[in-house]
Design an enzyme around this catalytic site. Structure first.
Site, mmCIF file in Angstrom:
data_model
loop_
_atom_site.group_PDB
_atom_site.id
_atom_site.type_symbol
_atom_site.label_atom_id
_atom_site.label_comp_id
_atom_site.label_asym_id
_atom_site.label_seq_id
_atom_site.Cartn_x
_atom_site.Cartn_y
_atom_site.Cartn_z
ATOM 1 N N ARG A 192 47.082 31.559 -28.671
ATOM 2 C CA ARG A 192 45.911 32.422 -28.691
ATOM 3 C C ARG A 192 46.239 33.711 -29.445
ATOM 4 N NH1 ARG A 192 45.326 34.537 -24.455
ATOM 5 N NH2 ARG A 192 46.904 33.510 -23.196
ATOM 6 N N TYR B 14 43.817 26.228 -32.966
ATOM 7 C CA TYR B 14 44.721 26.060 -31.826
ATOM 8 C C TYR B 14 44.083 26.290 -30.450
ATOM 9 C CZ TYR B 14 48.989 25.846 -29.254
ATOM 10 O OH TYR B 14 49.952 25.448 -28.387
ATOM 11 N N GLY B 15 44.380 25.430 -29.538
ATOM 12 C CA GLY B 15 44.120 25.588 -28.088
ATOM 13 C C GLY B 15 42.974 26.511 -27.743
ATOM 14 N N LYS C 218 39.010 28.707 -22.562
ATOM 15 C CA LYS C 218 39.054 30.145 -22.257
ATOM 16 C C LYS C 218 37.745 30.840 -22.646
ATOM 17 C CE LYS C 218 43.440 29.585 -21.268
ATOM 18 N NZ LYS C 218 43.935 29.510 -19.907
ATOM 19 N N HIS D 292 40.975 32.300 -13.668
ATOM 20 C CA HIS D 292 42.117 31.669 -14.334
ATOM 21 C C HIS D 292 43.080 31.178 -13.239
ATOM 22 C CE1 HIS D 292 45.595 32.224 -17.454
ATOM 23 N NE2 HIS D 292 45.067 31.028 -17.547
ATOM 24 N N SER E 24 49.192 33.061 -18.300
ATOM 25 C CA SER E 24 49.518 31.871 -19.086
ATOM 26 C C SER E 24 51.035 31.653 -19.114
ATOM 27 C CB SER E 24 49.028 32.026 -20.521
ATOM 28 O OG SER E 24 47.632 32.143 -20.537
ATOM 29 N N CYS F 147 53.136 30.762 -16.757
ATOM 30 C CA CYS F 147 53.910 31.236 -15.599
ATOM 31 C C CYS F 147 54.055 30.134 -14.552
ATOM 32 C CB CYS F 147 53.238 32.436 -14.945
ATOM 33 S SG CYS F 147 53.515 33.971 -15.824
ATOM 34 N N GLY F 148 53.781 28.899 -14.928
ATOM 35 C CA GLY F 148 54.037 27.796 -14.007
ATOM 36 C C GLY F 148 52.840 27.348 -13.169
ATOM 37 N N LYS F 149 51.624 27.595 -13.619
ATOM 38 C CA LYS F 149 50.465 27.107 -12.856
ATOM 39 C C LYS F 149 50.482 25.580 -12.783
ATOM 40 C CE LYS F 149 46.805 29.065 -14.794
ATOM 41 N NZ LYS F 149 47.451 29.988 -15.752
ATOM 42 N N ASN G 53 53.030 23.592 -13.014
ATOM 43 C CA ASN G 53 54.105 23.137 -12.124
ATOM 44 C C ASN G 53 53.735 23.304 -10.649
ATOM 45 O OD1 ASN G 53 55.635 22.567 -14.361
ATOM 46 N ND2 ASN G 53 56.835 24.460 -14.271
ATOM 47 N N ASP H 263 44.404 25.135 -14.341
ATOM 48 C CA ASP H 263 44.222 26.333 -15.174
ATOM 49 C C ASP H 263 42.994 27.174 -14.822
ATOM 50 O OD1 ASP H 263 45.163 27.955 -17.332
ATOM 51 O OD2 ASP H 263 43.624 27.128 -18.637
ATOM 52 N N ASN I 186 55.526 27.597 -27.225
ATOM 53 C CA ASN I 186 54.170 27.391 -26.701
ATOM 54 C C ASN I 186 53.628 26.017 -27.113
ATOM 55 O OD1 ASN I 186 51.856 28.333 -25.231
ATOM 56 N ND2 ASN I 186 50.813 28.716 -27.174
ATOM 57 N N ARG J 94 52.487 22.175 -26.732
ATOM 58 C CA ARG J 94 51.617 21.715 -25.636
ATOM 59 C C ARG J 94 51.437 20.208 -25.610
ATOM 60 N NH1 ARG J 94 49.152 26.007 -22.311
ATOM 61 N NH2 ARG J 94 50.058 27.847 -23.235
ATOM 62 N N ARG K 212 55.389 36.899 -13.383
ATOM 63 C CA ARG K 212 56.853 36.919 -13.513
ATOM 64 C C ARG K 212 57.325 38.342 -13.302
ATOM 65 N NH1 ARG K 212 59.187 32.626 -16.570
ATOM 66 N NH2 ARG K 212 57.552 31.145 -17.114
HETATM 67 O O1 SAT Z 1 45.851 28.210 -25.658
HETATM 68 S S1 SAT Z 1 45.339 28.310 -24.289
HETATM 69 O O2 SAT Z 1 44.565 29.522 -24.120
HETATM 70 O O3 SAT Z 1 44.481 27.168 -24.011
HETATM 71 C C1 SAT Z 1 46.642 28.277 -23.194
HETATM 72 C C2 SAT Z 1 46.839 29.524 -22.438
HETATM 73 O O4 SAT Z 1 47.150 30.552 -23.023
HETATM 74 O O5 SAT Z 1 46.711 29.495 -21.190
HETATM 75 MN MN MN Z 2 45.691 29.388 -18.883
#
Ligand code: SAT
Ligand code: MN
Length: 606
Positions: free
Chosen positions: A73, A215-216, A224, A244, A266, A268-270, A272, A291, A385, A387, A418
């Protein structure tokens, strides 16, 4: 499917308008079928944009390598274009909507030359759920269409729900790379230079215009942009919460279940936490989402949550059999990988996958890469990053009710980030407003999920929503306060906790995390039932030293370190909030939060 098949007049008119502006070669409607998904993936493979992976090891999987400039992002290029600057608030980039639309129209003019324009009708949330919302994304990227088909519910069924005049959020996207005179991408990921990237949200008109990135979160506009930035505005106006947050289900050995949401920045282990395998016998964790959570009050006063997404867009590095078995299993087939490394036998590899690189690799930049463990300076083979985009229903621990249109009733909300020091392993808010205070002060070490903030520094990320709140963050705090005005004591509303798995001593993590976080979840479960061993402290309610079972390797000394209030550290925290954090919000800061800060300082000084 073509535009002629569409019955929704306003939608057809919008498509025609965008077609006239962007001038694509042709227009295709995403019908959500497997045939269409396969055909689009084939196109990407044939044109050299994607690599088909080893079909024995990774059936139905492909790998994309993005442009090196388009890997995350871009917060500096993300805009909340509200009519008044004040309504975007101090934490968002603002541009006047009229000015931004005029700039963007200039960029969009002819931007789809040589490309197909895809129309993607999608639902955020289970089809027909009273909490779900429909969007339509127009894009010139087949990569985006395929990812959206995994991450959301796409196609004919959504069009049926929309009928002839249903409401949808219009989402416009272009990679910003027109192809002139028969030019092709030549296997190169198309995108625009940084200064032409615009991830724009128009909160009053509820529109999304994204330009220049494939991207994402910049390009999969249901995620988002819609499910957080635009949805947070809808949620404020309609009296619910768009957050979030992961959603998990935890079941104790007696078979009693509770649902928990958790907001963490983002990477930080969500994912997991949402999929953890408990190390305490008899306990079970299942996943609803990893997420985003949309939570609406039910008639009984409880908050009911749905996961608006249908897939996981998870960080690959660090995902291994031992750190997250379930995520690996979810991403073992029908998955799109982005920016991980490729092995000689066309499998994927990344740092922290749990085994050494099996021979020569192609790194995420497309270069040959040979692992050299003696070279600490070696650049990673997979982008930090990088994915996987995996269907949620492939996750072995997905909860059977994950698509319940009514949502699941939430018992606890977690906040965390963190933090190498100061913040203890866990503490519970005394009441709703105190919980809102905890959410408002979340801070975290920056990770690789955003491109333009230096990784490793600590920044405040209230509610883990800093890059995702679609309006003034001070007003957003107020909305949270308002949601609890009739239930301060949380008789029906969830209890609120602040957790920190990332405490460090001599550079090493004190708490093992991952599956052992179930021990903290157990204490949280007990708090919700009013049977936990607790102690009142200046910062809130904490576990007694023996309340949480110690994992292997964690000494009593460590436990004390994790569960003692570091008064000096917290006073510094208070000072930082008072001088650097809260003043940003000016008159938009709820008085309840200013009062909470005073109460905390007084308690710490006692
Ligand atoms: O690229 S995304 O925004 O989908 C992933 C993230 O930053 O949580
Ligand atoms: Mn996220």
């Amino acid at each position: 499917m073509t535009v002629n098949d569409l019955k929704h007049k306003k939608l057809v008119a919008w498509i025609e308008e965008i077609k006239a502006l962007c001038e694509p070669d042709d227009v295709v409607v995403a019908d959500g079928s497997k045939e269409q998904y396969d055909a689009l993936i084939n196109e990407c493979v044939d044109s050299g944009l994607a690599i088909r992976l080893n079909q024995e090891k990774k059936p139905g999987c492909v790998l994309f390598h993005s442009d090196p400039s388009d890997v995350a992002r871009v917060e500096k290029r993300t805009f909340i274009a509200s009519e008044k600057e004040e309504d975007a608030g101090p934490t968002n980039n603002w541009i006047d909507p009229v000015e931004l639309k005029s700039t963007l129209k200039g960029l969009y003019k002819g931007c789809m030359h040589g490309r197909t324009m895809y129309v993607i009708p999608f639902s955020m949330g289970p089809l027909g759920s009273p909490i779900s919302k429909i969007g339509v994304e127009i894009t010139d990227s087949a990569y985006v269409v395929c990812n959206m088909m995994i991450m959301t519910r796409v196609g004919v069924k959504v069009l049926d729900l929309l009928g002839e005049d249903g409401y949808y959020v219009p989402c416009l996207h272009s990679v910003g790379k027109p192809l002139e005179n028969g030019e092709t991408d030549g296997g190169k990921w198309p995108c625009a230079p940084m200064e032409h990237k615009y991830i724009s949200q128009f909160p009053e008109t509820r529109e999304i215009w994204s330009y220049g990135s494939g991207y994402g979160g910049n390009a999969l506009l249901g995620k988002k942009c819609m499910a957080l930035r635009i949805a947070s505005v809808l949620a404020r106006d309609e009296g619910w919460l768009a957050e979030h947050m992961l959603i998990l289900k935890i079941t104790n050995p007696e078979g009693k279940s509770k649902y928990v949401t958790g907001a963490f920045p983002s990477a930080c282990g969500k994912t997991n936490l949402a999929m953890l395998i408990p190390t305490i016998p008899g306990w079970k964790v299942e996943t609803i989402g990893d997420d985003i959570a949309w939570m609406k009050p039910g008639k009984d006063g409880r908050l009911y949550a749905i996961n608006p997404e249908a897939g996981f867009f998870g960080v690959a590095p660090g995902t291994s059999k031992s750190s997250n078995y379930n995520a690996l299993a979810a991403a073992s087939k029908n998955t799109i990988f982005t920016n991980v490394a490729l092995t000689e036998d066309k499998d994927v590899w990344w740092e922290g996958i749990g085994y050494d690189a099996p021979g020569k690799l192609i790194d995420w930049n497309g270069n040959e890469w040979i692992q050299d463990k003696n070279n600490k300076e070696q650049k990673p083979a997979a982008h930090p990053n990088s994915r996987f985009t995996a269907p949620a229903n492939q996750c072995p621990c997905i909860a059977p009710e994950w698509e319940d249109p009514q949502g699941v009733p939430i018992s606890a909300i977690l906040f965390g980030g963190r933090r190498p020091s100061t913040i203890p392993l866990v503490h519970m808010a005394r009441n709703w407003n105190h919980g809102v205070f905890l959410g408002s002060i979340v801070g975290s070490e920056v990770t690789a999920a955003t491109l333009d903030v230096k990784a490793g520094t600590i920044r405040r990320d209230p509610f883990a929503m800093l890059p995702f709140c679609g309006y003034n963050m001070g007003d957003y705090f107020q909305h949270w306060i308002d949601m609890g005005k009739d239930d301060q004591e949380q008789k029906n509303l969830p209890k609120i906790f602040y957790v920190n798995w990332f405490r460090k001593k001599d550079g090493k993590f004190v708490w093992p995390g991952y599956g052992d976080n179930s021990r903290v979840l157990k204490w949280i479960f007990e708090c919700c039932d009013g049977v936990a061993k607790t102690v009142d402290t200046p910062i809130g309610i904490m576990p007694t030293i023996d309340a949480i079972d110690r994992p292997e390797g964690v000494t009593e000394e460590d436990m004390k370190e994790l569960l003692t209030v570091d008064k000096a550290g917290w006073l510094k925290e208070v000072e930082d909030i008072r001088t650097n954090h809260y003043p940003k919000f000016g008159k938009h800061l709820p008085k309840e939060l200013a009062a909470m800060l005073d109460t905390l300082e007084e308690a710490l000084r006692k």
